[in-house]
Scaffold this motif. Structure first.
Motif, PDB file in Angstrom:
ATOM      1  N   LEU A 130       0.852  -1.182   0.000  1.00 41.96           N
ATOM      2  CA  LEU A 130       0.000   0.000   0.000  1.00 41.96           C
ATOM      3  C   LEU A 130       0.891   1.236   0.000  1.00 41.96           C
ATOM      4  O   LEU A 130       1.628   1.491   0.954  1.00 41.96           O
ATOM      5  CB  LEU A 130      -0.908  -0.002   1.236  1.00 41.96           C
ATOM      6  CG  LEU A 130      -1.771   1.254   1.439  1.00 41.96           C
ATOM      7  CD1 LEU A 130      -2.742   1.439   0.284  1.00 41.96           C
ATOM      8  CD2 LEU A 130      -2.526   1.169   2.766  1.00 41.96           C
ATOM      9  N   VAL A 131       0.826   2.002  -1.075  1.00 42.92           N
ATOM     10  CA  VAL A 131       1.680   3.183  -1.229  1.00 42.92           C
ATOM     11  C   VAL A 131       0.940   4.400  -0.689  1.00 42.92           C
ATOM     12  O   VAL A 131      -0.104   4.783  -1.194  1.00 42.92           O
ATOM     13  CB  VAL A 131       2.056   3.394  -2.709  1.00 42.92           C
ATOM     14  CG1 VAL A 131       2.947   4.623  -2.852  1.00 42.92           C
ATOM     15  CG2 VAL A 131       2.743   2.163  -3.260  1.00 42.92           C
ATOM     16  N   ARG A 132       1.496   4.994   0.356  1.00 42.33           N
ATOM     17  CA  ARG A 132       0.885   6.178   0.962  1.00 42.33           C
ATOM     18  C   ARG A 132       1.370   7.456   0.288  1.00 42.33           C
ATOM     19  O   ARG A 132       0.626   8.421   0.172  1.00 42.33           O
ATOM     20  CB  ARG A 132       1.191   6.222   2.456  1.00 42.33           C
ATOM     21  CG  ARG A 132       0.675   5.017   3.234  1.00 42.33           C
ATOM     22  CD  ARG A 132       0.861   5.175   4.735  1.00 42.33           C
ATOM     23  NE  ARG A 132       0.042   6.260   5.257  1.00 42.33           N
ATOM     24  CZ  ARG A 132       0.516   7.446   5.608  1.00 42.33           C
ATOM     25  NH1 ARG A 132       1.816   7.704   5.512  1.00 42.33           N
ATOM     26  NH2 ARG A 132      -0.276   8.390   6.062  1.00 42.33           N
ATOM     27  N   HIS A 133       2.620   7.486  -0.129  1.00 45.02           N
ATOM     28  CA  HIS A 133       3.191   8.645  -0.819  1.00 45.02           C
ATOM     29  C   HIS A 133       3.731   8.165  -2.164  1.00 45.02           C
ATOM     30  O   HIS A 133       4.808   7.572  -2.228  1.00 45.02           O
ATOM     31  CB  HIS A 133       4.312   9.276   0.019  1.00 45.02           C
ATOM     32  CG  HIS A 133       3.867   9.710   1.372  1.00 45.02           C
ATOM     33  ND1 HIS A 133       4.637   9.571   2.509  1.00 45.02           N
ATOM     34  CD2 HIS A 133       2.703  10.278   1.799  1.00 45.02           C
ATOM     35  CE1 HIS A 133       3.976  10.024   3.555  1.00 45.02           C
ATOM     36  NE2 HIS A 133       2.802  10.460   3.142  1.00 45.02           N
ATOM     37  N   PRO A 134       2.994   8.395  -3.255  1.00 43.77           N
ATOM     38  CA  PRO A 134       3.354   7.830  -4.555  1.00 43.77           C
ATOM     39  C   PRO A 134       4.779   8.110  -5.018  1.00 43.77           C
ATOM     40  O   PRO A 134       5.389   7.269  -5.674  1.00 43.77           O
ATOM     41  CB  PRO A 134       2.329   8.472  -5.510  1.00 43.77           C
ATOM     42  CG  PRO A 134       1.147   8.754  -4.637  1.00 43.77           C
ATOM     43  CD  PRO A 134       1.715   9.136  -3.301  1.00 43.77           C
ATOM     44  N   ASP A 135       5.339   9.275  -4.669  1.00 39.84           N
ATOM     45  CA  ASP A 135       6.694   9.605  -5.121  1.00 39.84           C
ATOM     46  C   ASP A 135       7.725   8.601  -4.623  1.00 39.84           C
ATOM     47  O   ASP A 135       8.771   8.408  -5.251  1.00 39.84           O
ATOM     48  CB  ASP A 135       7.099  11.002  -4.634  1.00 39.84           C
ATOM     49  CG  ASP A 135       6.430  12.098  -5.450  1.00 39.84           C
ATOM     50  OD1 ASP A 135       5.776  11.760  -6.449  1.00 39.84           O
ATOM     51  OD2 ASP A 135       6.552  13.274  -5.076  1.00 39.84           O
TER      52      ASP A 135
END
Length: 689
Positions: A130-135
């Motif tokens: 689960l990616v919380r901060h896409p960068d």
């Protein structure tokens, strides 16, 4: 007690001393709302975008000077140098110069990053990430050191009791893994003390036939007793309880009869223990010979990846060792292959654990983290004894930190970042949050605390190191996609600018109209971002070392690709406009209609750009490699070809085009497709070099 803590057992009366943003969780949330540091690619792209912008403005200015000078000369020769003609020349020059600048400014770069990040976020969710901060997906591709927890990440996260042994070396089996006598063969008095020691001093509870609550160690101990139907201890006799503390490394309970049961790390709680219980349950002196045998057996068990837990009681003021419980958390079956892949990818995996040194080394060897004599293993005390400079010197060889405390993680991260390394960190507790926040990529565990997840960038839902490997692969795929997009975009960019500057010097009118350049700009930015946004993840990317954090985003390979394609398209289009080889006779059928020539040039330009996208996708000789795995690429490029044909046939005055015959399209395709063999020659020369 921190805001966000989940209470699993026990009772307490709490006084709230801080609320809202003033709590620890609140301060973390506040810090997360602040502008975070850019990812390595974003920093490089911002710099590249600035340079391209300068190129665009310079090209616009150069075009203006050239066009105005040549325009004044032409007007003077035609005796038409008056206010109206000069004004018209200036307006046309400004309009076209502004168009060049608009085309040159890479507004598609930020969109490309956002698009690829969002696409990969969805794909990663299917991989339990689960990616919380896409960068940070892309940052994971740059990662070259990962500080990983052991429990649940490298191991399965399921503790089980394997053996018991006494101070005198007597061994009892819990699982039948060894030939030792079974636990049930213990003398009644010894067994009763052991059951009280692991049952009373335990915060887990029985629910539906299994242990729930507390921590993994307590659950493992209680599950063992449940499996043996040994639950005849009375927790109502407890009068005082001391919870486990990561600093003291033990927990204790005191019963109504004044007896205290202690459990904890042997090396922390046995220093002032001078007695033990023998196999008959009798109190004996801890002699030097017994201590030597005890240390020998402890080391043997630790080398079997066992986590050792000492169980003691008190007799008056004397601490008495009941026995040692051997608990093991099996290494995940896939972990060795994962570590090998990470090492091959240039990612140094460092295991950070609270286990004793021998146990940590045994698990690290089984996981493939420790493989040679040069691999460095440090305890918390040894790490603390190192200065920051000494730690930085030793860091490239570090593989394991045992008996680690939460503060060690943040120090390791800072040391790695001081060496310009891109550092990742895993964590699941509240006290891991500073390290997770400081890391370039913070990986929290799916079953971790809310505070840890809030401080992290990526949540590993299944807690596995293998999922972190997937995050690295997707990060590298994203970087590759961005590189392909840059090659494609800059090729179109440089070619259009070059043609716009060279055409007036060669006595030609502008090769493209303003509307045509805006269509080219749409292809170069928006449509290209869609085309390269879903490039497939290829395992071979994990055979490469991570790109240096401060390396130039434009590699030698990318520069050669941009240069060859730009020169090819520019020369071919200018050759058509200059009637090299008499090609205009074929185009116009001898009519001399120059509008047909510019239309044909426009077709060749767009078709060459489309064929060059195939060159850009692959750095090998198979330009159709894995093309079926990125369906959007084929859809976008075919759509561009179709729309281009419609523009030619029906664009008319709006696009300054005239309809062309089938043979025109065939010849345009044959000319444009030559960019593929031209680039294959470049690839062969680059590969040989």
């Amino acid at each position: 007690v921190f805001r966000g803590t989940v209470v699993t057992s026990g009772e307490a009366v709490m006084e709230a001393t801080q609320i809202g943003d003033n709590t620890v969780l609140g301060s973390i949330n506040t810090s997360l709302q602040e502008d975070s540091k850019d990812s390595p690619s974003k920093e490089k792209l911002n710099k590249l975008a600035g340079n391209i912008g300068v190129l665009g403005y310079s090209a616009g200015a150069a075009y203006s000077v050239i066009n105005l000078v040549l325009g004044f000369i032409a007007l003077n020769k035609a005796n038409n140098l008056n206010g109206g003609s000069i004004f018209l020349l200036i307006i046309e020059t400004i309009l076209f110069a502004v168009t060049i600048i608009i085309m040159a400014v890479p507004e598609g770069l930020p969109m490309m990053l956002a698009l690829v990040s969002s696409m990969n976020s969805g794909r990663l969710l299917a991989q339990n990430i689960l990616v919380r901060h896409p960068d940070t997906i892309e940052t994971a591709g740059y990662m070259n050191i990962l500080f990983s927890d052991k429990t649940g990440t490298i191991t399965e996260g399921k503790l089980s009791v394997v053996d018991f042994f006494l101070a005198d070396g007597t061994l009892y089996a819990a699982t039948g893994e060894t030939d030792a006598p079974d636990f049930d063969t213990m003398s009644d008095s010894l067994k009763a003390e052991m059951i009280n020691g692991i049952g009373l001093n335990n915060d887990a509870m029985v629910a539906d036939g299994s242990a729930v609550g507390s921590n993994a160690t307590d659950r493992a101990l209680l599950d063992f007793l449940i499996g043996r139907s040994q639950l005849d201890f009375d927790t109502n006799t407890i009068t005082e309880k001391q919870q486990f503390n990561s600093a003291t490394k033990f927990a204790s309970v005191t019963t109504k009869d004044g007896k205290t049961y202690i459990k904890g790390a042997p090396e922390f709680i046995l220093n002032d223990c001078y007695y033990y219980l023998d196999k008959d349950g009798n109190k004996q002196n801890f002699t030097d010979d017994i201590k030597a045998r005890f240390q020998e057996l402890s080391l043997e068990q630790a080398n079997r990846s066992m986590r050792l837990l000492a169980i003691l009681n008190t007799d008056g003021n004397d601490k008495v060792l009941i026995g040692i419980v051997c608990i093991r958390d099996n290494v995940r079956s896939s972990i060795k292959q994962t570590v090998e892949t990470m090492n091959r990818a240039g990612v140094q995996v460092v295991m950070v654990t609270g286990d004793r040194k021998e146990t940590a080394v045994a698990i690290a060897k089984e996981a493939g983290i420790v493989t040679g004599q040069n691999d460095l293993v440090l305890t918390h005390d040894e790490l603390s004894a190192l200065s920051d400079q000494e730690l930085k010197q030793q860091l490239p060889h570090l593989k394991v930190v045992s008996r680690a405390l939460p503060m060690d993680k943040k120090r390791l991260i800072e040391a790695a970042q001081d060496l310009d390394m891109v550092a990742g960190m895993t964590g699941d507790g509240v006290n891991d949050s500073p390290a997770l926040k400081s890391a370039d990529v913070g990986f929290s565990m799916g079953d971790g605390t809310e505070v840890a997840r809030e401080a992290s960038d990526i949540v590993i839902l299944n807690n596995s190191l293998t999922s972190i490997e997937k995050a690295v692969l997707y990060g590298r795929t994203m970087s590759k996609s961005v590189s392909k997009f840059i090659i494609f975009q800059l090729t179109v960019n440089v070619t259009t600018i070059a043609m716009s500057l060279l055409s007036p010097l060669l006595g030609l009118k502008e090769p493209f109209t303003i509307i045509q350049i805006l269509w080219i700009n749409l292809i170069m930015d928006t449509l290209a971002a869609l085309a390269f946004g879903e490039e497939p993840t290829l395992d071979r990317y994990m055979n490469e070392k991570p790109v240096a954090k401060k390396a130039n985003i434009l590699t030698g390979y990318m520069k050669s690709a941009i240069g060859v394609a730009s020169v090819f398209i520019t020369l071919v289009c200018l050759a058509i406009l200059k009637n090299v080889g008499g090609i205009q006779d074929f185009i116009t059928n001898g009519t001399g209609n120059f509008e047909m020539v510019t239309t044909f040039t426009f077709i060749v330009f767009i078709y060459a750009v489309i064929f060059n996208s195939l060159n850009t996708r692959s750095n090998g000789f198979n330009v159709f490699e894995h093309i079926g795995e990125n369906k959007k690429f084929s859809i976008v490029m075919i759509s561009i070809a179709v729309v281009q044909t419609l523009i030619i046939q029906f664009g008319g005055k709006v696009f300054s085009t005239v309809p062309m015959d089938v043979q025109h399209y065939i010849v345009a395709l044959l000319i444009a497709v030559l960019i593929i063999p031209a680039d294959l020659i470049r690839k062969a020369l680059t590969k040989n070099k």
